[in-house]
Design an enzyme around this catalytic site. Structure first.
Site, PDB file in Angstrom:
ATOM      1  N   SER A  25       0.738  -1.226  -0.054  1.00  0.00           N
ATOM      2  CA  SER A  25      -0.053  -0.064  -0.026  1.00  0.00           C
ATOM      3  C   SER A  25       0.990   1.405   0.033  1.00  0.00           C
ATOM      4  O   SER A  25       1.651   1.564   0.881  1.00  0.00           O
ATOM      5  CB  SER A  25      -0.824   0.120   1.214  1.00  0.00           C
ATOM      6  OG  SER A  25      -2.031  -0.881   1.230  1.00  0.00           O
ATOM      7  N   HIS A  56      -3.069   1.338  -4.764  1.00  0.00           N
ATOM      8  CA  HIS A  56      -2.605   0.280  -5.446  1.00  0.00           C
ATOM      9  C   HIS A  56      -2.623   0.547  -7.058  1.00  0.00           C
ATOM     10  O   HIS A  56      -3.627   0.745  -7.459  1.00  0.00           O
ATOM     11  CB  HIS A  56      -3.195  -0.989  -5.079  1.00  0.00           C
ATOM     12  CG  HIS A  56      -2.729  -1.574  -3.753  1.00  0.00           C
ATOM     13  ND1 HIS A  56      -1.747  -2.393  -3.311  1.00  0.00           N
ATOM     14  CD2 HIS A  56      -3.621  -1.002  -2.609  1.00  0.00           C
ATOM     15  CE1 HIS A  56      -1.941  -2.396  -2.064  1.00  0.00           C
ATOM     16  NE2 HIS A  56      -3.021  -1.695  -1.712  1.00  0.00           N
ATOM     17  N   HIS A  78      -5.441  -8.337  -3.453  1.00  0.00           N
ATOM     18  CA  HIS A  78      -5.584  -8.933  -2.276  1.00  0.00           C
ATOM     19  C   HIS A  78      -6.660  -9.920  -2.339  1.00  0.00           C
ATOM     20  O   HIS A  78      -7.745  -9.784  -3.034  1.00  0.00           O
ATOM     21  CB  HIS A  78      -6.018  -7.849  -1.291  1.00  0.00           C
ATOM     22  CG  HIS A  78      -5.001  -6.832  -1.174  1.00  0.00           C
ATOM     23  ND1 HIS A  78      -4.877  -5.747  -2.063  1.00  0.00           N
ATOM     24  CD2 HIS A  78      -3.989  -6.488  -0.148  1.00  0.00           C
ATOM     25  CE1 HIS A  78      -3.966  -4.914  -1.608  1.00  0.00           C
ATOM     26  NE2 HIS A  78      -3.404  -5.374  -0.430  1.00  0.00           N
ATOM     27  N   TYR A  80      -9.008 -10.265  -0.372  1.00  0.00           N
ATOM     28  CA  TYR A  80     -10.235  -9.509  -0.047  1.00  0.00           C
ATOM     29  C   TYR A  80     -11.139  -9.060  -1.016  1.00  0.00           C
ATOM     30  O   TYR A  80     -12.289  -8.786  -1.347  1.00  0.00           O
ATOM     31  CB  TYR A  80     -10.395  -8.504   1.110  1.00  0.00           C
ATOM     32  CG  TYR A  80      -9.402  -7.536   0.975  1.00  0.00           C
ATOM     33  CD1 TYR A  80      -9.530  -6.442   0.068  1.00  0.00           C
ATOM     34  CD2 TYR A  80      -8.076  -7.398   1.489  1.00  0.00           C
ATOM     35  CE1 TYR A  80      -8.788  -5.473  -0.296  1.00  0.00           C
ATOM     36  CE2 TYR A  80      -7.221  -6.318   1.695  1.00  0.00           C
ATOM     37  CZ  TYR A  80      -7.480  -5.354   0.487  1.00  0.00           C
ATOM     38  OH  TYR A  80      -6.800  -4.436   0.405  1.00  0.00           O
ATOM     39  N   GLU A  81     -10.352  -8.573  -2.367  1.00  0.00           N
ATOM     40  CA  GLU A  81     -10.824  -8.025  -3.522  1.00  0.00           C
ATOM     41  C   GLU A  81     -12.131  -8.932  -4.157  1.00  0.00           C
ATOM     42  O   GLU A  81     -13.164  -8.324  -4.430  1.00  0.00           O
ATOM     43  CB  GLU A  81      -9.850  -7.481  -4.269  1.00  0.00           C
ATOM     44  CG  GLU A  81      -9.011  -6.365  -3.823  1.00  0.00           C
ATOM     45  CD  GLU A  81      -7.808  -5.744  -4.738  1.00  0.00           C
ATOM     46  OE1 GLU A  81      -7.985  -5.450  -5.657  1.00  0.00           O
ATOM     47  OE2 GLU A  81      -6.687  -6.025  -4.305  1.00  0.00           O
ATOM     48  N   ALA A 108       2.070  -2.940   4.026  1.00  0.00           N
ATOM     49  CA  ALA A 108       1.777  -2.077   5.022  1.00  0.00           C
ATOM     50  C   ALA A 108       1.247  -3.074   6.251  1.00  0.00           C
ATOM     51  O   ALA A 108       0.283  -4.001   5.842  1.00  0.00           O
ATOM     52  CB  ALA A 108       0.741  -0.954   4.803  1.00  0.00           C
ATOM     53  N   MET A 203      -3.139  -7.670   5.680  1.00  0.00           N
ATOM     54  CA  MET A 203      -4.030  -8.433   4.813  1.00  0.00           C
ATOM     55  C   MET A 203      -3.452  -8.705   3.398  1.00  0.00           C
ATOM     56  O   MET A 203      -4.249  -9.140   2.232  1.00  0.00           O
ATOM     57  CB  MET A 203      -5.210  -7.283   4.540  1.00  0.00           C
ATOM     58  CG  MET A 203      -5.790  -6.753   5.955  1.00  0.00           C
ATOM     59  SD  MET A 203      -7.080  -5.534   5.055  1.00  0.00           S
ATOM     60  CE  MET A 203      -7.664  -4.672   6.896  1.00  0.00           C
ATOM     61  N   SER A 204      -2.000  -9.026   3.427  1.00  0.00           N
ATOM     62  CA  SER A 204      -1.701  -9.454   2.085  1.00  0.00           C
ATOM     63  C   SER A 204      -0.486 -10.388   2.495  1.00  0.00           C
ATOM     64  O   SER A 204      -0.446 -11.099   3.428  1.00  0.00           O
ATOM     65  CB  SER A 204      -1.058  -8.254   1.258  1.00  0.00           C
ATOM     66  OG  SER A 204      -0.079  -7.679   1.912  1.00  0.00           O
ATOM     67  N   ASN A 227       0.639   1.634  11.495  1.00  0.00           N
ATOM     68  CA  ASN A 227       0.034   2.084  12.741  1.00  0.00           C
ATOM     69  C   ASN A 227       0.004   0.973  13.669  1.00  0.00           C
ATOM     70  O   ASN A 227       0.436  -0.049  13.517  1.00  0.00           O
ATOM     71  CB  ASN A 227      -1.603   2.042  12.311  1.00  0.00           C
ATOM     72  CG  ASN A 227      -2.119   0.658  11.586  1.00  0.00           C
ATOM     73  OD1 ASN A 227      -1.707   0.653  10.427  1.00  0.00           O
ATOM     74  ND2 ASN A 227      -2.720  -0.045  12.377  1.00  0.00           N
ATOM     75  N   HIS A 239      -7.856   2.784   6.603  1.00  0.00           N
ATOM     76  CA  HIS A 239      -7.171   2.684   5.247  1.00  0.00           C
ATOM     77  C   HIS A 239      -6.527   3.970   4.880  1.00  0.00           C
ATOM     78  O   HIS A 239      -5.270   4.224   4.797  1.00  0.00           O
ATOM     79  CB  HIS A 239      -8.069   2.508   4.121  1.00  0.00           C
ATOM     80  CG  HIS A 239      -7.413   2.057   2.812  1.00  0.00           C
ATOM     81  ND1 HIS A 239      -6.071   1.303   2.794  1.00  0.00           N
ATOM     82  CD2 HIS A 239      -7.462   2.693   1.542  1.00  0.00           C
ATOM     83  CE1 HIS A 239      -5.913   1.098   1.514  1.00  0.00           C
ATOM     84  NE2 HIS A 239      -6.531   1.982   0.724  1.00  0.00           N
TER      85      HIS A 239
END
Ligand code: HPA
Length: 267
Positions: A25, A56, A78, A80-81, A108, A203-204, A227, A239
């Protein structure tokens, strides 16, 4: 060679990179640091995915960093897409056929550990995949039984530590735990992640590492901590925060990667 690898081979001409970097990211700026860049749109590469979220891009850039020819993948897809853990398989397979030997995965991530805060880079030494998803599900024959011991190559990790030392960049180390997303984790999930041995969550990366090992590539992994993870000191990640922090810290990532490649070149 499959069709995609053939197209890539033709487009790259005399270039013969051995390393490829997948940018996380908002780390897309790393591609701008390449000398002599040659950009190929994912749309021109059959099977390559079309990233759909902000932060992205969808381009492969070949060029020189740290005096070494590399390929940078600006944009990943990803799980989740589309709910598809195999989305990056054609990319990684094509890279392997092209002669890429090492895949450097960047992302990230949220830190589970208060000692490693936003802006710091964490070397991924191992991962936890409790998402119940694996990109090799459905693999025919025995090819799916991939060893995940030393999935993150110890020699590459050592070179990354050397690179950080040269650049005087603090480099944390730890275990990356994959959550499918796209919702962020709950504070309770982060407590669980910490108890299980995670240092960062994201998440990746994990599906890509598994695919890379399946196709015989070595893997080096870097998390850009954007974070503190949910609930840690009251953190509630978003995000927007990920994108802002990722962009701010891209400079250290470029320095680290450049030095890593320089050291690889000198080897
Ligand atoms: N959780 C999951 N993915 C992330 C985070 C996080 O806190 N930060 C950046 N990517």
């Amino acid at each position: 060679m499959n069709d995609t690898a053939k197209i890539l081979h033709e487009k790259l001409g005399q270039r013969s990179p051995r390393e490829a970097i997948i940018l996380g990211s908002s780390l897309g700026g790393v591609a701008d640091a390449l000398e002599n860049p040659l950009t190929i749109d994912y749309l021109d590469l059959p099977g390559f995915p079309k990233p759909s979220i902000s932060g992205h891009g969808g381009q492969l850039v070949s060029g020189i960093l740290g005096g070494r020819e590399i390929i940078v993948l600006q944009g990943r897809v990803h799980y989740y897409e589309q709910g598809d853990a195999t989305a990056m398989r054609p990319v990684i397979e094509a890279l392997a056929e092209l002669g890429i030997e090492t895949l450097i995965v960047t992302n990230a991530a949220g830190s589970v550990n208060v000692d490693t805060g936003p802006g710091q880079i964490m070397l991924i030494t191992d991962h936890i995949n409790f998402a119940g998803i694996n990109p090799l599900i459905g693999e025919t024959g025995d090819a799916g039984f991939v060893s995940m011991t030393n999935a993150y190559d110890p020699d590459c990790a050592e070179r990354m530590r050397d690179a950080a030392r040269y650049e005087k960049l603090p480099l944390a180390e730890g275990v990356y735990m994959w959550f499918s997303g796209p919702s962020f984790e709950t504070p309770a999930e982060i407590i669980a992640a910490r108890a299980l041995g995670a240092d960062a969550v994201g998440m990746s990366t994990v599906p890509e590492t598994i695919l890379a090992r399946r196709f015989g590539l070595k893997v080096a992994g870097l998390s850009m901590i954007t974070n503190l993870a949910a609930g840690i000191q009251g953190a509630s990640p978003s995000h927007d925060e990920t994108k802002t922090q990722g962009t701010r810290a891209a400079g250290s990532m470029i320095r680290l990667l450049t030095k890593y490649l320089e050291l690889t070149n000198n080897d």
